[in-house]
Motif scaffolding. Sequence first.
Motif, short mmCIF file in Angstrom:
data_model
loop_
_atom_site.label_atom_id
_atom_site.label_comp_id
_atom_site.label_asym_id
_atom_site.label_seq_id
_atom_site.Cartn_x
_atom_site.Cartn_y
_atom_site.Cartn_z
N LEU A 1 -5.69 12.32 6.30
CA LEU A 1 -6.56 11.81 5.65
C LEU A 1 -6.36 11.51 4.13
O LEU A 1 -6.39 10.45 3.60
N SER A 2 -5.55 12.54 3.64
CA SER A 2 -5.12 12.32 2.12
C SER A 2 -3.95 11.54 1.99
O SER A 2 -3.56 10.95 0.89
N ALA A 3 -3.20 11.13 3.12
CA ALA A 3 -1.97 10.33 2.97
C ALA A 3 -0.92 11.18 1.89
O ALA A 3 -0.02 10.47 1.37
N TRP B 1 -3.48 0.40 -5.32
CA TRP B 1 -3.85 0.45 -3.98
C TRP B 1 -3.13 -0.48 -3.18
O TRP B 1 -3.63 -1.27 -3.16
N ASP B 2 -2.21 0.07 -2.44
CA ASP B 2 -1.20 -0.81 -1.88
C ASP B 2 -2.10 -1.55 -0.82
O ASP B 2 -3.04 -0.76 -0.11
N HIS B 3 -1.58 -2.71 -0.27
CA HIS B 3 -2.32 -3.26 0.73
C HIS B 3 -1.40 -3.31 2.22
O HIS B 3 -0.21 -3.67 2.07
N GLY C 1 -5.93 -8.28 6.44
CA GLY C 1 -6.51 -7.29 5.57
C GLY C 1 -6.39 -6.04 6.17
O GLY C 1 -5.11 -5.81 7.00
N PRO C 2 -7.22 -5.24 5.95
CA PRO C 2 -8.64 -5.23 5.46
C PRO C 2 -8.61 -5.36 4.03
O PRO C 2 -7.73 -5.16 3.42
N PRO D 1 -5.64 3.42 3.29
CA PRO D 1 -6.34 4.36 4.44
C PRO D 1 -7.14 5.48 3.83
O PRO D 1 -8.44 5.84 4.37
N THR D 2 -6.85 6.00 2.94
CA THR D 2 -7.63 7.13 2.08
C THR D 2 -8.81 6.64 1.56
O THR D 2 -9.68 7.18 1.62
#
Length: 695
Positions: free
Chosen positions: A381-383, A496-498, A506-507, A512-513
């Motif tokens: 979850l935290s990546a 915030w990388d895509h 997308g999204p 993910p975090t």
Amino acid sequence: MTLYGRTALLDAVVPSLVGLQSRGAARLRIPGGSPLLIVCGGGRLTGKTALLKDLSDRYAQRLPQAYADLGAADFGRPGLASVADETTANASGTSDLLFYLMDGLSQKPNEFGGKLSFPRLTQGLLAVTSWQSVAVQPAELPAARRRLAGLLRESQPDLQERNQRVAGWIRQVTPAAAAGLGPGVGELVAPLTDIVTTELFGPRANKHGLSWWAERRVGPQGDGHSQLTDLAMRFRGDGGDRRRAEHHLVAALLEDIADHYTWLRLKNRVPRPLLLLDNVHTPLGRAVLDTLTRVWHDEPARTRPGIVATALAEEPAVPGSADTAPSTRSAAGPFWRQDRPQTAADWVLRLPLAQLDLDEVAEMFGADRPEPGTAHVIHRLSAGRAGVAHALVQAARRRIRLHEPVEHGALLDLPIELPAPEDGPTLPVYERLLRLLTPDGETRERLAYYTPALDDAAAHVLNAGYAPRHPGGEPVEGAAVVPVAGTRSLLRQECWDHRPWPGTDGPFVGHPTLRALLVHDLRTRTGRAVEAEEWTGSHERLRILYPTDAAEPHDARYLHHSLAIGDTDLVVRALLRRLAGQDAPGWLAALNLICAAPHPPGNAAEPATDPRTAGGDPVRQAVELLVLNLWLQSHPLAHPDQQKINSIRLQLLTLAQNSAVGPQKVFYQAYEEWPQLLNRWLQAPDLPNYGESRT
């Protein structure tokens, strides 16, 4: 607090720069040449500030050091006034910073031989800030030069009388200049006065400082006093002139530091000073780093301080077990250069802040024993972001110490206490993290509202119906409409990388975090309404954006939103029809995107959890079981459920047995590999599809 993934920087890089082990008293040999400027980059809550604070603690009282947060109006020191802006005639953010750094470096550490003094820099700063608070007329120029010379000239042989004379000059000049001083400089007038009185105006220091300025050639001719006058006038010029003046001031700082290191001190390996600069990605930070690197490049090699900076930067790809890319965890030297590189930028060594690995997250629990898989859920979850993992671990540990179970599905709702000296209500950990990751409340709410969007077009649809609200839920009257492009730009600025999903660009919120936290926030807020009307309405509006084929939707994005509102029967029928296309890679890619759909709030219409027999059709039953189990297994807080994974394996085998030769090979490969990947905590939409889709 233990810092994980920072071993190389703490134990190798920085000791090499300053010539002193981070623990213990061992002095190191300093190589020839000049050290590199170290910039550690990472996203929000990756531990940038914590890293610099740890370095400051390690070298406290052992060598001169100064820390400055270039993203804060007060440089990170409470009580200091705001930094000067560009409209201030006799101060700038850089000059304020130099005052601040000089004040910090002038404090003598207990275990350091001697005290740094800054005659050249003080002369330059005093000329810039105290010479003239307003523009000078040409006819007044000779008088202005004489006043500056009188301020700087050492003219009294008696030490006490000289100090009194200089102190009197300063008392006269600084009030007159106060109107022109930038906010923030006034806070440092007293320390500057002490430095000037006790150090600058000693005969030797004053003479050497003026000689150095005379050789700078700020202006075409003249002695040191004339050069300082030209410096003050250039500082009041346009942007280019001010940057050149700041270049001279930074050079003065480095020259004063180098002057401390005599031949004997170098032989005795006296450690170098350490400058810690936080948030150099900000406008002031970029300007300061650019000036530093240019001075580093242009000026003759001398004894230089160690400089470690941090910046907001995009994270590298998630490292594998064989990853050897340089980072704060692993970096090979040398961290010095004997040659002069071709460009100033080559003096900068950028080290990404290493993402935490699973063992490091598990170690955060100390002696506490969480439920099996808790560390793995937090790590995924935290990546690997240190600050996110730390907050989740602390929330879980608090629960463990109360002898209460830590259910993975409820992890984000666990309360977390604010660290001292912060004050405020106890918050769910997801809300605390969102406030840290996106501090602006309106931006945070807007991002959560856009989270269902799979692309910019979908975000535009949502934006048309978005209305900012007060914390109590009332709409904000007269609120400006923020275009989608502005929000997209903000995500880029915040690094915030895509990460595109299969079948879409997308999204909209791709990290993910951040996405998991925002989806949870949106689910929590929309779940308070009757039957989660806002959640359902958003996904219904979005799915009609995508094309359908006759009565059945085939676009995977349509099916993604359909699953998010529990319309599983429609999803299963559409996927059954797609099987007829004999495009197994495309089918698996669509399944990935569909099963990455967010799970609806608890009070929304629940999807069916028991497969329908559909007349005993094994393929339809396989598709339905595959969709349901993979979707449940792909929840951000889900742990590998062996029963669900076995079912997924069996359904893939069923599809392989009921397919033609080409698709059969692809489905059989998924049958062999997907269960292994799911057991290694991989989820949709990141499972492989084994080829290029034909659609």
